[in-house]
Scaffold this active site. Structure first.
Site, PDB file in Angstrom:
ATOM      1  N   ASP A  95      44.597   1.097 -47.702  1.00  0.00           N
ATOM      2  CA  ASP A  95      43.809   0.691 -46.531  1.00  0.00           C
ATOM      3  C   ASP A  95      44.127  -0.732 -46.065  1.00  0.00           C
ATOM      4  O   ASP A  95      43.484  -1.247 -45.157  1.00  0.00           O
ATOM      5  CB  ASP A  95      42.307   0.781 -46.837  1.00  0.00           C
ATOM      6  CG  ASP A  95      41.730   2.179 -46.562  1.00  0.00           C
ATOM      7  OD1 ASP A  95      42.322   2.922 -45.751  1.00  0.00           O
ATOM      8  OD2 ASP A  95      40.690   2.504 -47.156  1.00  0.00           O
ATOM      9  N   ARG A 120      39.003  -0.624 -52.437  1.00  0.00           N
ATOM     10  CA  ARG A 120      39.569  -1.685 -51.594  1.00  0.00           C
ATOM     11  C   ARG A 120      39.438  -3.072 -52.227  1.00  0.00           C
ATOM     12  O   ARG A 120      39.877  -4.071 -51.626  1.00  0.00           O
ATOM     13  CB  ARG A 120      38.925  -1.675 -50.196  1.00  0.00           C
ATOM     14  CG  ARG A 120      39.176  -0.385 -49.418  1.00  0.00           C
ATOM     15  CD  ARG A 120      38.867  -0.534 -47.939  1.00  0.00           C
ATOM     16  NE  ARG A 120      39.809  -1.428 -47.257  1.00  0.00           N
ATOM     17  CZ  ARG A 120      39.739  -1.754 -45.969  1.00  0.00           C
ATOM     18  NH1 ARG A 120      38.778  -1.265 -45.210  1.00  0.00           N
ATOM     19  NH2 ARG A 120      40.627  -2.563 -45.428  1.00  0.00           N
ATOM     20  N   ARG A 165      28.425  -1.217 -44.687  1.00  0.00           N
ATOM     21  CA  ARG A 165      29.393  -1.994 -45.465  1.00  0.00           C
ATOM     22  C   ARG A 165      28.869  -3.408 -45.747  1.00  0.00           C
ATOM     23  O   ARG A 165      28.396  -3.686 -46.830  1.00  0.00           O
ATOM     24  CB  ARG A 165      30.740  -2.030 -44.743  1.00  0.00           C
ATOM     25  CG  ARG A 165      31.370  -0.643 -44.545  1.00  0.00           C
ATOM     26  CD  ARG A 165      31.759  -0.004 -45.858  1.00  0.00           C
ATOM     27  NE  ARG A 165      32.411   1.273 -45.683  1.00  0.00           N
ATOM     28  CZ  ARG A 165      33.715   1.459 -45.489  1.00  0.00           C
ATOM     29  NH1 ARG A 165      34.536   0.436 -45.462  1.00  0.00           N
ATOM     30  NH2 ARG A 165      34.215   2.667 -45.345  1.00  0.00           N
ATOM     31  N   HIS A 194      31.437   0.489 -39.351  1.00  0.00           N
ATOM     32  CA  HIS A 194      31.721  -0.937 -39.170  1.00  0.00           C
ATOM     33  C   HIS A 194      31.319  -1.295 -37.733  1.00  0.00           C
ATOM     34  O   HIS A 194      31.503  -0.482 -36.817  1.00  0.00           O
ATOM     35  CB  HIS A 194      33.228  -1.228 -39.296  1.00  0.00           C
ATOM     36  CG  HIS A 194      33.727  -1.484 -40.677  1.00  0.00           C
ATOM     37  ND1 HIS A 194      34.964  -1.053 -41.096  1.00  0.00           N
ATOM     38  CD2 HIS A 194      33.184  -2.152 -41.723  1.00  0.00           C
ATOM     39  CE1 HIS A 194      35.165  -1.440 -42.343  1.00  0.00           C
ATOM     40  NE2 HIS A 194      34.092  -2.106 -42.758  1.00  0.00           N
ATOM     41  N   CYS A 288      40.794  -2.528 -35.996  1.00  0.00           N
ATOM     42  CA  CYS A 288      40.858  -2.488 -37.462  1.00  0.00           C
ATOM     43  C   CYS A 288      42.200  -3.014 -37.977  1.00  0.00           C
ATOM     44  O   CYS A 288      42.266  -3.611 -39.048  1.00  0.00           O
ATOM     45  CB  CYS A 288      40.669  -1.062 -37.974  1.00  0.00           C
ATOM     46  SG  CYS A 288      39.099  -0.335 -37.550  1.00  0.00           S
TER      47      CYS A 288
HETATM   48  N1  ARG Z   1      39.610   3.395 -44.525  1.00  0.00           N
HETATM   49  C1  ARG Z   1      39.091   2.105 -44.169  1.00  0.00           C
HETATM   50  C2  ARG Z   1      37.684   1.955 -44.732  1.00  0.00           C
HETATM   51  O1  ARG Z   1      36.946   2.882 -44.691  1.00  0.00           O
HETATM   52  C3  ARG Z   1      39.094   1.921 -42.688  1.00  0.00           C
HETATM   53  C4  ARG Z   1      38.713   0.538 -42.251  1.00  0.00           C
HETATM   54  C5  ARG Z   1      38.672   0.386 -40.777  1.00  0.00           C
HETATM   55  N2  ARG Z   1      38.547  -0.948 -40.404  1.00  0.00           N
HETATM   56  C6  ARG Z   1      37.685  -1.437 -39.501  1.00  0.00           C
HETATM   57  N3  ARG Z   1      37.780  -2.680 -39.150  1.00  0.00           N
HETATM   58  N4  ARG Z   1      36.743  -0.697 -38.991  1.00  0.00           N
HETATM   59  O2  ARG Z   1      37.314   0.919 -45.231  1.00  0.00           O
END
Ligand code: ARG
Length: 295
Positions: A95, A120, A165, A194, A288
């Site tokens: 990611d 991550r 998040r 997000h 992103c």
């Molecule tokens: N697969 C990543 C996650 O879920 C995607 C992140 C996307 N980034 C963003 N800035 N929205 O963390």
């Protein structure tokens, strides 16, 4: 200057969402400012775990396609006259291409991300190393913050998402580190996990957003702060159409977001569509993949 707007024909796009009536952005000149971005190539991109509803581990991902689409995005910025710094990708961190999540960087402060999911977590080191190599001493937060995924600067303040998040308790930490007021906005729909999936910063006082992604209270806050906000419909939101990068005039956005592109044109911006369909499989698009370094 005003002539420019009169001359810009508004394309006819059907159906017209009722929300367009709200797109009363003032007809004043839009102006581009040269920007600095950081991007990480999707060399090791994969969907091998699912931490948001867009990710489906059973769907194959083509890294070559992802790389080509990402390259096209990078070239789009370069053609617009912006600077793009590259972050070294790390094997085993699929990611990492979503560079916006690496932190929040201004001319004198670099806040490094603390990720919600262990998958991550290794990116903190990788983005911290990059910040150090760029001459910063990265600052971390005690609570989870997923960088510019949830922290969007608009003018002199930062809009900050929470609910999926970034931890609400990180917001005051961010405010202190950046010495900027933070407006906390609650996200309620897991598809829009997000802030940058549901809200786009277009210039220092213009935003676009998708109201159903926010709590009632957050929607009211946004309407109050930005009476001229562009309200985007679900067809555009569901292709991550709000995940855009704007230089104040040109708005680089997912090409599938045709309704939003028309709204942008109507409001005096110049939409620049790019296809990032392969990176959508990880739950991300233009914004992103782009960390803005505020100079
Ligand atoms: N697969 C990543 C996650 O879920 C995607 C992140 C996307 N980034 C963003 N800035 N929205 O963390």
């Amino acid at each position: 200057m005003t002539d420019y707007y009169v001359a810009e024909p508004a394309p006819v796009v059907a159906p017209t969402p009722a929300a367009w009536q709200n797109a009363g952005a003032p007809r004043r000149p839009r102006a581009a400012r040269t920007r600095r971005y950081a991007m990480t190539p999707p060399t090791y991109f994969a969907v091998e775990y699912a931490i948001n509803p867009w990710m489906d581990v059973s769907k194959p991902v083509d890294v070559q396609v992802a790389l080509a689409q990402w390259e096209n995005l990078r070239h789009t910025y370069l053609k617009l006259g912006h600077r793009v710094d590259l972050v070294e990708p790390v094997p085993g961190l699929p990611d990492m291409v979503y560079a916006a999540n690496g932190g929040f960087v201004t001319h004198d402060v670099a806040v490094v991300a603390r990720f919600r999911y262990p998958e991550r977590a290794g990116e903190t080191q990788a983005y911290g190393d990059w910040m150090a190599s760029a001459g910063y001493r990265p600052v971390s937060t005690r609570h989870i913050n997923e960088g510019q995924g949830d922290l969007l600067m608009v003018g002199e303040k930062v809009l900050a998402g929470y609910g999926f998040r970034t931890d609400l308790r990180a917001h005051p930490e961010i405010s202190a580190a950046l010495r900027m007021p933070v407006v906390s906005l609650e996200l309620v729909d897991p598809r829009f996990y997000h802030l940058d999936t549901a809200l786009a910063v277009l210039d220092d006082d213009t935003i676009a957003f998708y109201p159903p992604a926010f709590s009632e209270a957050a929607q009211e806050q946004l309407h109050g702060l930005f009476p001229d906000a562009i309200v985007v419909g679900s067809a555009d939101a569901y292709v991550l159409g709000l995940n855009v990068v704007s230089d104040g005039l040109h708005v680089v956005l997912p090409s599938a977001a045709t309704g939003f592109a028309a709204q942008l044109r109507e409001a005096g911006f110049e939409p620049v569509g790019v296809d990032l369909s392969e990176l959508l499989k990880g739950g991300g698009s233009v914004k992103c993949c782009t960390l803005e370094v505020f100079v």
